[in-house]
Design a protein around this motif. Structure first.
Motif, PDB file in Angstrom:
ATOM      1  N   ALA A 151     -14.951 -27.340 -22.021  1.00  0.00           N
ATOM      2  CA  ALA A 151     -14.741 -28.562 -22.796  1.00  0.00           C
ATOM      3  C   ALA A 151     -13.907 -29.571 -22.019  1.00  0.00           C
ATOM      4  N   TRP A 152     -12.967 -29.068 -21.212  1.00  0.00           N
ATOM      5  CA  TRP A 152     -12.137 -29.954 -20.389  1.00  0.00           C
ATOM      6  C   TRP A 152     -12.841 -30.372 -19.099  1.00  0.00           C
ATOM      7  N   ILE A 179      -4.600 -34.773 -20.848  1.00  0.00           N
ATOM      8  CA  ILE A 179      -5.602 -34.774 -21.907  1.00  0.00           C
ATOM      9  C   ILE A 179      -5.037 -34.016 -23.099  1.00  0.00           C
ATOM     10  N   THR A 180      -5.473 -34.413 -24.263  1.00  0.00           N
ATOM     11  CA  THR A 180      -5.113 -33.731 -25.508  1.00  0.00           C
ATOM     12  C   THR A 180      -6.405 -33.403 -26.239  1.00  0.00           C
ATOM     13  N   LYS A 181      -6.621 -32.127 -26.478  1.00  0.00           N
ATOM     14  CA  LYS A 181      -7.852 -31.674 -27.112  1.00  0.00           C
ATOM     15  C   LYS A 181      -7.515 -30.634 -28.183  1.00  0.00           C
ATOM     16  N   ASP A 182      -8.383 -30.551 -29.184  1.00  0.00           N
ATOM     17  CA  ASP A 182      -8.275 -29.483 -30.177  1.00  0.00           C
ATOM     18  C   ASP A 182      -8.902 -28.220 -29.608  1.00  0.00           C
ATOM     19  N   PHE A 192      -8.669 -31.166 -13.789  1.00  0.00           N
ATOM     20  CA  PHE A 192      -9.601 -31.651 -14.801  1.00  0.00           C
ATOM     21  C   PHE A 192      -9.639 -33.172 -14.754  1.00  0.00           C
ATOM     22  N   PRO A 193     -10.783 -33.770 -15.111  1.00  0.00           N
ATOM     23  CA  PRO A 193     -10.895 -35.230 -15.087  1.00  0.00           C
ATOM     24  C   PRO A 193     -10.217 -35.864 -16.300  1.00  0.00           C
ATOM     25  N   VAL A 211      -3.851 -29.164 -28.186  1.00  0.00           N
ATOM     26  CA  VAL A 211      -3.244 -28.735 -26.927  1.00  0.00           C
ATOM     27  C   VAL A 211      -3.232 -29.908 -25.947  1.00  0.00           C
ATOM     28  N   THR A 212      -2.084 -30.103 -25.289  1.00  0.00           N
ATOM     29  CA  THR A 212      -1.939 -31.146 -24.277  1.00  0.00           C
ATOM     30  C   THR A 212      -1.597 -30.500 -22.948  1.00  0.00           C
TER      31      THR A 212
END
Length: 257
Positions: free
Chosen positions: A127-128, A101-104, A141-142, A92-93
């Motif tokens: 998590a973000w 940010i791009t995180k699973d 979010f940072p 997800v971006t």
């Protein structure tokens, strides 16, 4: 661009300038999931899981074989249980370049009816390291290059609310039998008249106290009978913001009888 370590996150009144106020709208956003722009995503601080509804899962073209089985049911408001189809991890971006940010994200796939495509819960927000504001309808979010922003869509939030109400209207109603008594008074109550000239104006006090305390309490209540309100005329000077009911509807829609 220079990298920024530990950026400070805050909200300003300017962040809410494009919204219709006052509002109680949900925080509904759009995200990029894999190669798809996914709209109508609810950001829910009260959810302990990330939810992906099956119609959105199908439209993303993901094979059902990729679902990881799970036996843990989801428990909703009121104790209803929903058994998911499985778990899927999706990239997800969020945000705009370069503050993105791009995180699973691990989603639980369910087949319930919903106006939303997905729900982002506490696992993802934590998590973000994200901070949400329901007043500003925004998530911040940072990132490595400053604070990223994810703005909510107020129109989509109200459309989802209407759609959810229509879904609820089509659900079967429950037959409720005679209610069982779940609470009983711990003591008998005695009726005490407050005004001898108006015998209908009474209140009640407990009978477990000693007679002297009961008498003192009755005397105190009679001396302060002007603090009781028996009609609207007994409550002058109340702020209109408290006693006036307003409908929280979009200003762009005229009232229709």
């Amino acid at each position: 661009m220079a990298r920024i370590d530990n950026p400070s996150i805050g909200f300003l009144e300017e962040d809410a300038r494009l919204l219709h106020h006052p509002h109680n709208d949900a925080l509904v956003v759009s995200i990029r999931a894999r190669d798809y722009n996914m709209h109508r995503v609810l950001v829910d601080n009260g959810s302990s899981a990330n939810i992906l509804y099956y119609p959105a899962f199908q439209q993303m073209g993901i094979s059902r074989k990729r679902l990881v089985p799970t036996n843990a049911p989801l428990v909703g408001f009121g104790g209803t249980r929903v058994y998911p189809l499985g778990v899927i991890t999706i990239s997800v971006t969020v945000g705009d370049y370069p503050q993105w940010i791009t995180k699973d994200v691990v989603f639980i796939v369910v087949t319930c009816s919903s106006a939303y495509n997905a729900i982002l819960g506490r696992p993802t927000l934590n998590a973000w390291k994200a901070v949400t504001s329901t007043y500003h309808l925004m998530v911040k979010f940072p990132t490595e290059y400053g604070v990223g922003e994810l703005r909510g869509n107020q129109v989509a939030a109200r459309e989802c609310y209407v759609a959810m109400m229509e879904i609820d209207d089509h659900l079967p109603t429950m037959n409720i039998e005679k209610q069982r008594t779940v609470a009983e008074p711990v003591e008998e109550l005695e009726e005490v008249p407050l005004d001898d000239s108006r015998p209908e104006r009474t209140t009640r006090i407990g009978t477990l106290a000693s007679p002297s305390i009961q008498q003192a309490l009755a005397t105190f209540l009679k001396e302060n009978k002007d603090m009781f309100a028996w009609s609207h005329e007994d409550m002058p000077g109340i702020d209109l913001s408290i006693i006036v009911h307003r409908l929280n509807v979009s200003p762009s829609f005229p009232p229709i009888r």
